[in-house]
Design a protein around this motif. Structure first.
Motif, mmCIF file in Angstrom:
data_model
loop_
_atom_site.group_PDB
_atom_site.id
_atom_site.type_symbol
_atom_site.label_atom_id
_atom_site.label_comp_id
_atom_site.label_asym_id
_atom_site.label_seq_id
_atom_site.Cartn_x
_atom_site.Cartn_y
_atom_site.Cartn_z
ATOM 1 N N UNK A 61 -38.858 18.815 13.787
ATOM 2 C CA UNK A 61 -38.078 19.503 13.203
ATOM 3 C C UNK A 61 -36.835 19.024 14.944
ATOM 4 N N UNK A 62 -35.803 18.663 14.803
ATOM 5 C CA UNK A 62 -34.626 18.786 15.716
ATOM 6 C C UNK A 62 -33.574 19.429 14.999
ATOM 7 N N UNK A 63 -32.591 20.274 15.871
ATOM 8 C CA UNK A 63 -31.230 20.507 15.275
ATOM 9 C C UNK A 63 -30.666 20.456 16.674
ATOM 10 N N UNK A 64 -29.218 19.772 16.145
ATOM 11 C CA UNK A 64 -28.087 20.009 17.585
ATOM 12 C C UNK A 64 -26.869 20.222 16.633
ATOM 13 N N UNK A 65 -27.309 21.795 17.443
ATOM 14 C CA UNK A 65 -25.715 22.189 17.164
ATOM 15 C C UNK A 65 -24.863 21.577 17.908
ATOM 16 N N UNK A 66 -23.069 21.734 17.504
ATOM 17 C CA UNK A 66 -21.932 21.628 17.976
ATOM 18 C C UNK A 66 -21.725 22.537 19.230
ATOM 19 N N UNK A 67 -21.011 21.885 20.427
ATOM 20 C CA UNK A 67 -21.137 22.581 21.252
ATOM 21 C C UNK A 67 -19.932 23.326 21.006
ATOM 22 N N UNK A 68 -19.840 24.395 21.448
ATOM 23 C CA UNK A 68 -18.585 25.418 21.181
ATOM 24 C C UNK A 68 -17.662 24.570 22.832
ATOM 25 N N UNK A 83 -16.822 20.724 14.269
ATOM 26 C CA UNK A 83 -17.306 19.801 14.846
ATOM 27 C C UNK A 83 -18.596 19.391 14.113
ATOM 28 N N UNK A 84 -19.356 17.968 14.340
ATOM 29 C CA UNK A 84 -20.577 17.981 13.790
ATOM 30 C C UNK A 84 -21.536 18.504 14.429
ATOM 31 N N UNK A 85 -22.910 18.187 13.567
ATOM 32 C CA UNK A 85 -23.981 18.823 13.866
ATOM 33 C C UNK A 85 -25.446 17.816 13.500
ATOM 34 N N UNK A 86 -26.230 18.368 13.641
ATOM 35 C CA UNK A 86 -27.187 17.274 13.736
ATOM 36 C C UNK A 86 -28.704 18.093 13.190
ATOM 37 N N UNK A 87 -29.232 17.550 11.580
ATOM 38 C CA UNK A 87 -30.530 17.990 11.296
ATOM 39 C C UNK A 87 -30.927 17.033 10.970
ATOM 40 N N UNK A 88 -32.632 16.910 12.410
ATOM 41 C CA UNK A 88 -33.187 15.914 12.207
ATOM 42 C C UNK A 88 -34.993 16.455 11.709
ATOM 43 N N UNK A 89 -35.571 15.706 10.989
ATOM 44 C CA UNK A 89 -36.884 16.382 10.201
ATOM 45 C C UNK A 89 -37.390 15.156 10.585
ATOM 46 N N UNK A 90 -38.990 14.566 11.173
ATOM 47 C CA UNK A 90 -40.064 13.758 11.519
ATOM 48 C C UNK A 90 -40.726 14.225 10.706
ATOM 49 N N UNK A 91 -41.634 13.340 9.930
ATOM 50 C CA UNK A 91 -42.946 13.522 9.500
ATOM 51 C C UNK A 91 -44.131 12.323 10.154
ATOM 52 N N UNK A 92 -44.657 12.424 10.507
ATOM 53 C CA UNK A 92 -45.914 11.669 10.427
ATOM 54 C C UNK A 92 -47.184 12.411 10.107
#
Length: 114
Positions: A62-69, A38-47
């Protein structure tokens, strides 16, 4: 002066802690995505927050969205009273039918061969 490569700056944010967090997060994300397909997501925001003295405060998120089993389901039957039961209350019981316990070691025995 030429532009500084982004990885050089990234290595210095919070004395390298962000880079370590990104590495761990990416490894966990890859493992979960390949395990679940399944798809997951890693987002890095720098301010950047500059001040009048010429300093720039760097804030990271830093936000990580792991796929749900995949989760299993359970089948229940609704009763007229509004309860849930595992056995269908409309199903008739067959007289003489019973559960036969296994042997002490859990081994299945064939009574025809005795």
């Amino acid at each position: 002066m030429p532009a500084r490569p982004f990885p050089d700056t990234l290595r210095q944010i919070r004395y390298g802690a962000l880079q370590d967090e990104l590495t761990d997060a990416l490894n966990a994300l890859v493992a979960e995505c390949t395990k679940t397909n399944k798809t997951g997501e890693l987002v890095l925001k720098i301010k950047l927050k500059p001040n009048p003295a010429g300093q720039v405060e760097v804030l990271d998120d830093l936000t990580v969205k792991l796929p749900k089993p995949v989760r299993g389901t359970s089948i229940f039957f609704a009763t007229p009273e509004g309860n849930l039961m595992r056995d269908d209350p409309r199903q008739q019981q067959l007289d003489g039918l019973r559960t036969v316990p296994g042997g002490e070691d859990g081994e299945v025995r064939d009574v025809r061969s005795a």
